[in-house]
Design a protein around this motif. Structure first.
Motif, PDB file in Angstrom:
ATOM      1  N   HIS A 175      41.026  44.605  35.369  1.00 50.21           N
ATOM      2  CA  HIS A 175      42.015  45.383  34.621  1.00 50.21           C
ATOM      3  C   HIS A 175      42.589  44.589  33.450  1.00 50.21           C
ATOM      4  N   GLY A 176      43.330  45.279  32.590  1.00 54.13           N
ATOM      5  CA  GLY A 176      43.927  44.652  31.426  1.00 54.13           C
ATOM      6  C   GLY A 176      45.233  43.941  31.747  1.00 54.13           C
ATOM      7  N   TYR A 177      45.783  43.258  30.734  1.00 56.40           N
ATOM      8  CA  TYR A 177      47.029  42.519  30.911  1.00 56.40           C
ATOM      9  C   TYR A 177      48.187  43.481  31.198  1.00 56.40           C
ATOM     10  N   GLY A 178      49.023  43.118  32.176  1.00 55.49           N
ATOM     11  CA  GLY A 178      50.180  43.932  32.529  1.00 55.49           C
ATOM     12  C   GLY A 178      49.846  45.149  33.350  1.00 55.49           C
ATOM     13  N   ALA A 179      48.585  45.324  33.690  1.00 49.99           N
ATOM     14  CA  ALA A 179      48.166  46.485  34.478  1.00 49.99           C
ATOM     15  C   ALA A 179      47.781  46.036  35.889  1.00 49.99           C
ATOM     16  N   GLU A 180      47.072  46.868  36.603  1.00 50.19           N
ATOM     17  CA  GLU A 180      46.526  46.529  37.925  1.00 50.19           C
ATOM     18  C   GLU A 180      45.390  47.493  38.204  1.00 50.19           C
ATOM     19  N   CYS A 181      44.667  47.299  39.297  1.00 48.86           N
ATOM     20  CA  CYS A 181      43.426  48.061  39.474  1.00 48.86           C
ATOM     21  C   CYS A 181      43.577  49.360  40.251  1.00 48.86           C
ATOM     22  N   SER A 182      44.538  49.449  41.183  1.00 45.75           N
ATOM     23  CA  SER A 182      44.541  50.597  42.091  1.00 45.75           C
ATOM     24  C   SER A 182      45.137  51.864  41.494  1.00 45.75           C
ATOM     25  N   ILE A 183      45.957  51.736  40.429  1.00 39.86           N
ATOM     26  CA  ILE A 183      46.571  52.915  39.820  1.00 39.86           C
ATOM     27  C   ILE A 183      46.173  53.056  38.352  1.00 39.86           C
ATOM     28  N   SER A 184      46.382  52.001  37.564  1.00 44.76           N
ATOM     29  CA  SER A 184      46.152  52.106  36.122  1.00 44.76           C
ATOM     30  C   SER A 184      44.687  52.315  35.762  1.00 44.76           C
ATOM     31  N   MET A 185      43.774  51.918  36.656  1.00 46.07           N
ATOM     32  CA  MET A 185      42.350  52.126  36.410  1.00 46.07           C
ATOM     33  C   MET A 185      41.823  53.352  37.145  1.00 46.07           C
ATOM     34  N   GLY A 186      42.748  54.161  37.680  1.00 49.38           N
ATOM     35  CA  GLY A 186      42.367  55.280  38.538  1.00 49.38           C
ATOM     36  C   GLY A 186      41.442  56.288  37.894  1.00 49.38           C
ATOM     37  N   ASP A 187      41.675  56.623  36.619  1.00 48.68           N
ATOM     38  CA  ASP A 187      40.845  57.630  35.955  1.00 48.68           C
ATOM     39  C   ASP A 187      39.407  57.143  35.799  1.00 48.68           C
ATOM     40  N   THR A 188      39.264  55.864  35.454  1.00 51.10           N
ATOM     41  CA  THR A 188      37.930  55.268  35.336  1.00 51.10           C
ATOM     42  C   THR A 188      37.230  55.257  36.685  1.00 51.10           C
ATOM     43  N   VAL A 189      37.963  54.840  37.710  1.00 48.22           N
ATOM     44  CA  VAL A 189      37.402  54.799  39.067  1.00 48.22           C
ATOM     45  C   VAL A 189      36.962  56.185  39.513  1.00 48.22           C
ATOM     46  N   ALA A 190      37.756  57.202  39.197  1.00 50.17           N
ATOM     47  CA  ALA A 190      37.428  58.576  39.603  1.00 50.17           C
ATOM     48  C   ALA A 190      36.060  58.989  39.078  1.00 50.17           C
ATOM     49  N   ARG A 191      35.804  58.702  37.827  1.00 49.96           N
ATOM     50  CA  ARG A 191      34.531  59.082  37.213  1.00 49.96           C
ATOM     51  C   ARG A 191      33.360  58.297  37.811  1.00 49.96           C
ATOM     52  N   LEU A 192      33.578  57.023  38.078  1.00 51.53           N
ATOM     53  CA  LEU A 192      32.506  56.202  38.631  1.00 51.53           C
ATOM     54  C   LEU A 192      32.155  56.618  40.061  1.00 51.53           C
ATOM     55  N   VAL A 193      33.180  56.850  40.877  1.00 49.05           N
ATOM     56  CA  VAL A 193      32.943  57.273  42.266  1.00 49.05           C
ATOM     57  C   VAL A 193      32.275  58.643  42.290  1.00 49.05           C
ATOM     58  N   HIS A 194      32.703  59.516  41.379  1.00 47.81           N
ATOM     59  CA  HIS A 194      32.107  60.857  41.300  1.00 47.81           C
ATOM     60  C   HIS A 194      30.607  60.780  41.019  1.00 47.81           C
ATOM     61  N   ARG A 195      30.188  59.726  40.307  1.00 41.90           N
ATOM     62  CA  ARG A 195      28.773  59.546  39.990  1.00 41.90           C
ATOM     63  C   ARG A 195      28.006  58.813  41.089  1.00 41.90           C
ATOM     64  N   GLY A 196      28.704  58.439  42.157  1.00 42.07           N
ATOM     65  CA  GLY A 196      28.021  57.834  43.297  1.00 42.07           C
ATOM     66  C   GLY A 196      28.067  56.324  43.359  1.00 42.07           C
ATOM     67  N   TYR A 197      28.933  55.694  42.541  1.00 39.52           N
ATOM     68  CA  TYR A 197      29.040  54.239  42.551  1.00 39.52           C
ATOM     69  C   TYR A 197      30.161  53.786  43.487  1.00 39.52           C
ATOM     70  N   ALA A 198      29.998  52.603  44.069  1.00 36.86           N
ATOM     71  CA  ALA A 198      31.083  51.973  44.822  1.00 36.86           C
ATOM     72  C   ALA A 198      31.832  51.056  43.857  1.00 36.86           C
ATOM     73  N   VAL A 199      33.152  51.129  43.859  1.00 38.07           N
ATOM     74  CA  VAL A 199      33.959  50.372  42.912  1.00 38.07           C
ATOM     75  C   VAL A 199      34.880  49.412  43.664  1.00 38.07           C
ATOM     76  N   HIS A 200      34.922  48.169  43.195  1.00 34.10           N
ATOM     77  CA  HIS A 200      35.781  47.155  43.791  1.00 34.10           C
ATOM     78  C   HIS A 200      36.689  46.582  42.717  1.00 34.10           C
ATOM     79  N   GLY A 201      37.942  46.359  43.059  1.00 31.70           N
ATOM     80  CA  GLY A 201      38.886  45.822  42.095  1.00 31.70           C
ATOM     81  C   GLY A 201      39.743  44.729  42.696  1.00 31.70           C
ATOM     82  N   ILE A 202      40.318  43.907  41.830  1.00 31.00           N
ATOM     83  CA  ILE A 202      41.219  42.846  42.263  1.00 31.00           C
ATOM     84  C   ILE A 202      42.387  42.784  41.291  1.00 31.00           C
TER      85      ILE A 202
END
Length: 221
Positions: free
Chosen positions: A111-138
């Protein structure tokens, strides 16, 4: 559907977030989306910092031609844990996996500075999971639920090591060893992805950079 997704996403949230949700009667709302002022209060309660908070509401609406995926992909984490780095910091990690199909590709997001992975990257994750990918964040040190001084990073090298250690520990699990591995870096953490890939280019199958910080311009006086 929105209400069910919100209720499920609250299970892993802090008491402060749950209190704000109850105060604004979000679970009994008859209309969505949630107003921007309310979202700002939820972000403050989640401890994401002022940068994430002020960014809410400034993104232009999604064009009608762009597919919008159901919020259930945004809200539900498949798993979350804490990873202890070499410096003794507890870093929050999370993962999302497709519900109905077995994924063959792993994507690791930074994720970017001042952000985090579980909420601020949610829209990106939604699209990736919808396409069948497993997504991991830290969540990097000092961000989100991870320990450390808020927003402070003493060394980019430390962040690269943290990501490398955590991401490779996921890749080396028996069920993941034959899966493709991709890195995804946003903004300042595009630098982290670049360094991760340069550090071990044969280990990763590719990298995606979104508005990356590739170089800092030197200022002359």
């Amino acid at each position: 559907m929105h209400r069910k997704a919100l209720k499920e996403s609250l299970e892993s949230c802090s008491a402060a977030v749950k209190l704000e949700t109850k105060k604004h009667c979000l679970l009994s709302r008859t209309s969505f989306p949630i107003p921007v002022p309310t979202l700002r209060k939820l972000v403050r309660a989640a401890g994401l910092g002022c940068i994430a908070e002020i960014s809410i509401g400034v993104v232009p609406p999604v064009p009608e031609c762009m597919p919008v995926f159901p919020n259930r992909f945004l809200a539900i984490l498949s798993g979350q844990d804490f990873f202890v780095n070499s410096r003794g910091n507890r870093l929050f990690t999370c993962m999302w996996t497709p519900r109905k199909s077995e994924c063959k590709v792993l994507i690791f997001i930074c994720h970017g500075y001042g952000a985090e992975c579980s909420i601020s990257m949610g829209d990106t994750v939604a699209r990736l999971v919808h396409r069948g990918y497993a997504v991991h964040g830290i969540n990097h040190e000092g961000h989100g639920k991870s320990s450390g001084s808020k927003g402070y990073l003493s060394s980019f090298g430390d962040v690269v090591r943290d990501c490398s250690d955590n991401f490779k520990s996921v890749c080396e699990k028996q069920e993941n060893r034959l899966k493709k591995r991709f890195l995804y870096g946003f903004s300042m953490r595009g630098t982290v992805v670049l360094q991760l890939h340069r550090k071990d280019p044969l280990y990763w199958d590719g990298a995606v950079l979104l508005a990356p910080m590739c170089k800092v311009r030197s200022l002359t006086h």
